[in-house]
Design an enzyme around this catalytic site. Structure first.
Site, PDB file in Angstrom:
ATOM      1  N   HIS A 136     -54.453  14.156  -3.806  1.00  0.00           N
ATOM      2  CA  HIS A 136     -54.185  13.019  -3.821  1.00  0.00           C
ATOM      3  C   HIS A 136     -55.252  11.885  -3.299  1.00  0.00           C
ATOM      4  CE1 HIS A 136     -50.070  14.510  -3.825  1.00  0.00           C
ATOM      5  NE2 HIS A 136     -49.474  13.343  -3.647  1.00  0.00           N
ATOM      6  N   GLN A 172       0.824  -1.181  -0.081  1.00  0.00           N
ATOM      7  CA  GLN A 172       0.037  -0.199  -0.018  1.00  0.00           C
ATOM      8  C   GLN A 172       0.929   1.294   0.078  1.00  0.00           C
ATOM      9  OE1 GLN A 172      -3.289   0.203  -0.378  1.00  0.00           O
ATOM     10  NE2 GLN A 172      -2.995  -1.928  -0.797  1.00  0.00           N
ATOM     11  N   ASP A 194      -6.087  -6.919  -5.938  1.00  0.00           N
ATOM     12  CA  ASP A 194      -5.916  -5.830  -6.950  1.00  0.00           C
ATOM     13  C   ASP A 194      -5.912  -6.286  -8.260  1.00  0.00           C
ATOM     14  OD1 ASP A 194      -5.414  -3.987  -4.741  1.00  0.00           O
ATOM     15  OD2 ASP A 194      -3.306  -4.087  -4.819  1.00  0.00           O
ATOM     16  N   HIS A 227       2.059   3.009  -3.441  1.00  0.00           N
ATOM     17  CA  HIS A 227       1.136   3.769  -4.104  1.00  0.00           C
ATOM     18  C   HIS A 227       1.106   5.302  -4.222  1.00  0.00           C
ATOM     19  CE1 HIS A 227      -2.016   1.023  -5.839  1.00  0.00           C
ATOM     20  NE2 HIS A 227      -1.997   0.344  -4.579  1.00  0.00           N
ATOM     21  N   GLU A 260     -10.039   0.209   4.056  1.00  0.00           N
ATOM     22  CA  GLU A 260     -10.132  -0.193   2.609  1.00  0.00           C
ATOM     23  C   GLU A 260     -10.007  -1.621   2.683  1.00  0.00           C
ATOM     24  OE1 GLU A 260      -7.571   1.681   0.039  1.00  0.00           O
ATOM     25  OE2 GLU A 260      -8.652   1.208  -1.868  1.00  0.00           O
ATOM     26  N   HIS A 261      -8.640  -2.107   2.930  1.00  0.00           N
ATOM     27  CA  HIS A 261      -8.298  -3.479   2.962  1.00  0.00           C
ATOM     28  C   HIS A 261      -7.803  -3.805   4.369  1.00  0.00           C
ATOM     29  CE1 HIS A 261      -6.678  -1.479  -0.920  1.00  0.00           C
ATOM     30  NE2 HIS A 261      -7.409  -2.431  -1.490  1.00  0.00           N
TER      31      HIS A 261
END
Lengths: 429, 429
Positions: free
Chosen positions: A419, A258, A360, A261, A326-327
């Site tokens: 209505h 990670q 991934d 990135h 996220e992970h």
């Protein structure tokens, strides 16, 4: 790297700071983006040409506005065989996983004689943003394009910046493999504007997905409601829960996958063994030294990395739920029991032989996942992002007699006589 | 009211104008809302007190910040029996329809030996915005609150402005019936800010839904990503497709049931009989004269109403798909065949005995539906808006040998060596 121990007196406070730190861009680009979108809406292709010359340094009339299908196919055919097979395996596995997400229509008649149901349809057209430069990943194209095609989207449009006119052949190959219908050489907020509003050359789409920089993210946010969009994405993150039975360099490699990135990425380790925590910290240094992406990974690890030792993994689910990462990798003897207690996570990787990176590329589930604690309320990309549901209702005279009077009472109580009238005019008829 | 005939030479152009006219607020409140949200984020409850004094004209410390459960229960117990039974029938039918929306978890192992799946969880807390004044509808509270409770949301918070301190007893009764956990007497953009950021008194939530004015809608848009939100909502709309076998006053009542909501609402009739079109136009005038909501309904009908006659209903689906209306009523002999060709609609009402208003109250499906052509890409509110999905992946050594090398090849091609390393370090082990 921040080293925390759950037994330290200041732990709760220090951990709360890790949770609340969003690591997101503080740059306020809202006004710039609004001006760009206005320009695209008013001047269409002329705005795209001007902004591409300004930001990407090429003349679309000379380099070409789009990349045709033959060029994408040629890029695919030219792939080195191992890489081509890998891309095909990824595509096939992503397709299989997402095909099982297709929702079922409903159609039934209940005890009151009311027929009820829901029908799912794909959107007509979807636009995928593919970043240029460092973040131009063919895997990302597959993860966005294949769910759209599985959903049944007929027109799938890629926009991607080609700085100085240069295209990324891997991205073109992936576009061919995924069945993308159009590839336009425009990027930035203006490309998102073109997808939403349409121009003479680029017909508008209904949904825009895909990662991008702060300008692209802000353009999507401003156009939310004009088109559908996927969740706002922030820096990537991983939480690894690992015991001392894992080889330290393996866990170190997972943390760095990670970190490489982006400097804003975050890797967090939770372990139940303080000595093992130190061993992983050492292994990270060894692994870093051997990485071609060392500079980025080291900055991310130094600034955002966290190692937490806990007395028992029993404490881990509460920490994981607060982080809503996220992970989440769970490399313990019984990963299942921890997973059952983790309610907030984008994706979970179970056991010692499931490094996050398989997710991934080739596992099948989507790698577009909620970041920045958004797993508390949002999900990874799926076929549902490219579909929508139409409910339907059918009554006959008997069913209307059965439930209509209640609706009349409620409409009158709400001060909506027309209505009520639309129902009462059909009762006792 | 605009009268169009599909056979007229200028029809395509005139119809395109109906489609492109969004009838939405042009007021730019973005800067105002940003300032309010900043204030709430920085000053919390003090900001809420000041803004409530300013906009709603009461002092929260005197009128009380919240309405307690006993007060809501008392409002419910005090309901007139017919109304109470109607509210209970509505709640019961909404609950039954939405319970069937609960998604199924997945967990399977594929041919490569890879275990894959997805687990759905409810968000921890949801906030519902309930407008004050004219648009404070108990039915709307039920339509937002019940899906959240069916999803399994543990903490359900209502915020609602109480101008001059006055509460709406019907809304409190509905809150009791739906199982709402907290009711706060704050409204406007600041209430949405309080739900998203939290204050000392109001704990933050994960998802905010519910209708509101331009300030509320803009606050939700600006907070999208901090919390989950439901789709941006615009003025209500109905498309009625009806043949001459329908009593004109019934169809007129259906058209006016949307028109009475707001002057910006839109009612459109498509019929295959020009004489019948005229008969409905006449019936609308008769019905209007008898309505307590005549002023609003007349303004909506005069400014935004449209009647289109077509040569054949075969033309209707294309027009309906271009309009992508919130509500589509099909009052013809074979409504089913037309519905099958309508891909873009919020909800469809089939047959001559299904006035749209039954769907507003008691049919069961949600009445929170996409407006302003957003049915092209979005769906009505459902339990899924209060849930999120976590995917999971589990490999053993054999599965990693099978698919890992392809991931290594892709990671290397993308220039992400730490990704590749996290897999290769586990291969051949």
């Amino acid at each position: 790297m921040l080293r925390l121990s759950a037994k330290d007196p200041g732990f709760a406070e220090a951990f709360a700071r890790v949770v609340s730190d969003r690591r997101e861009s503080a740059v306020d680009v809202a006004a710039d983006v609004a001006a760009i979108l206005r320009d695209v809406r008013e001047r269409g292709d002329a705005a795209l040409a001007d902004l591409t010359a300004k930001f990407d340094g090429h003349d679309l009339d000379q380099t070409g506005w789009n990349v045709d299908a033959a060029t994408c196919k040629a890029a695919f055919d030219a792939l080195e065989p191992t890489l081509r097979a890998a891309l095909e395996l990824a595509a096939e596995r992503i397709r299989a996983y997402h095909a099982a997400q297709l929702p079922e229509n409903r159609d039934y008649t209940d005890a009151a004689g009311v027929r009820l149901g829901a029908t799912w349809n794909a959107v007509d057209a979807a636009g995928l943003y593919v970043p240029g430069g460092r973040a131009a990943y063919p895997s990302s194209l597959l993860m966005n394009a294949i769910p759209a095609k599985v959903a049944g989207v007929e027109r799938l449009v890629v926009v991607t910046p080609t700085p100085k006119g240069e295209v990324n052949p891997l991205v073109l190959a992936a576009a061919h493999l995924a069945g993308v219908d159009e590839v336009w050489r425009v990027g930035g907020a203006h490309a998102v504007g073109a997808l939403a509003y349409g121009t003479d050359r680029i017909a508008p789409v209904d949904v825009v997905t895909g990662p991008g920089n702060a300008w692209v993210a802000e353009a999507k946010r401003q156009l939310y409601g004009v088109v559908g969009i996927d969740m706002v994405a922030g820096p990537s993150e991983i939480l690894v829960i690992a015991d001392a039975k894992n080889e330290p360099r393996r866990i170190a490699a997972d943390l760095l996958s990670q970190a490489e990135h982006d400097p804003t990425s975050q890797s967090i380790l939770i372990t139940d063994d303080a000595a093992y925590a130190d061993a992983v910290a050492e292994a990270v240094e060894l692994e870093l030294a051997a990485l071609a992406t060392e500079k980025t990974a080291r900055e991310s690890w130094n600034v955002n990395g966290v190692i937490i030792d806990v007395a028992s993994f029993d404490e881990a689910p509460a920490l994981a739920n607060a982080l809503a990462a996220e992970h989440v990798e769970i490399a313990t003897d019984d990963p299942e029991s921890l997973m059952r207690r983790i309610r907030h996570a984008g994706s979970v990787f179970l056991g010692r032989m499931t490094p996050e990176a398989v997710g991934d590329y080739v596992a099948g589930p989507n790698h577009v996942l909620p970041t920045g604690r958004r797993a508390r309320f949002s999900s990874g990309l799926s076929v549902l992002d490219f579909m929508k549901r139409t409910s339907f209702i059918q009554l006959d005279a008997a069913a209307l007699e059965a439930i209509g009077p209640a609706a009349v009472a409620l409409a009158e109580a709400e001060g909506l006589p027309a209505h009520a009238r639309s129902i009462s005019v059909r009762l006792n008829s």
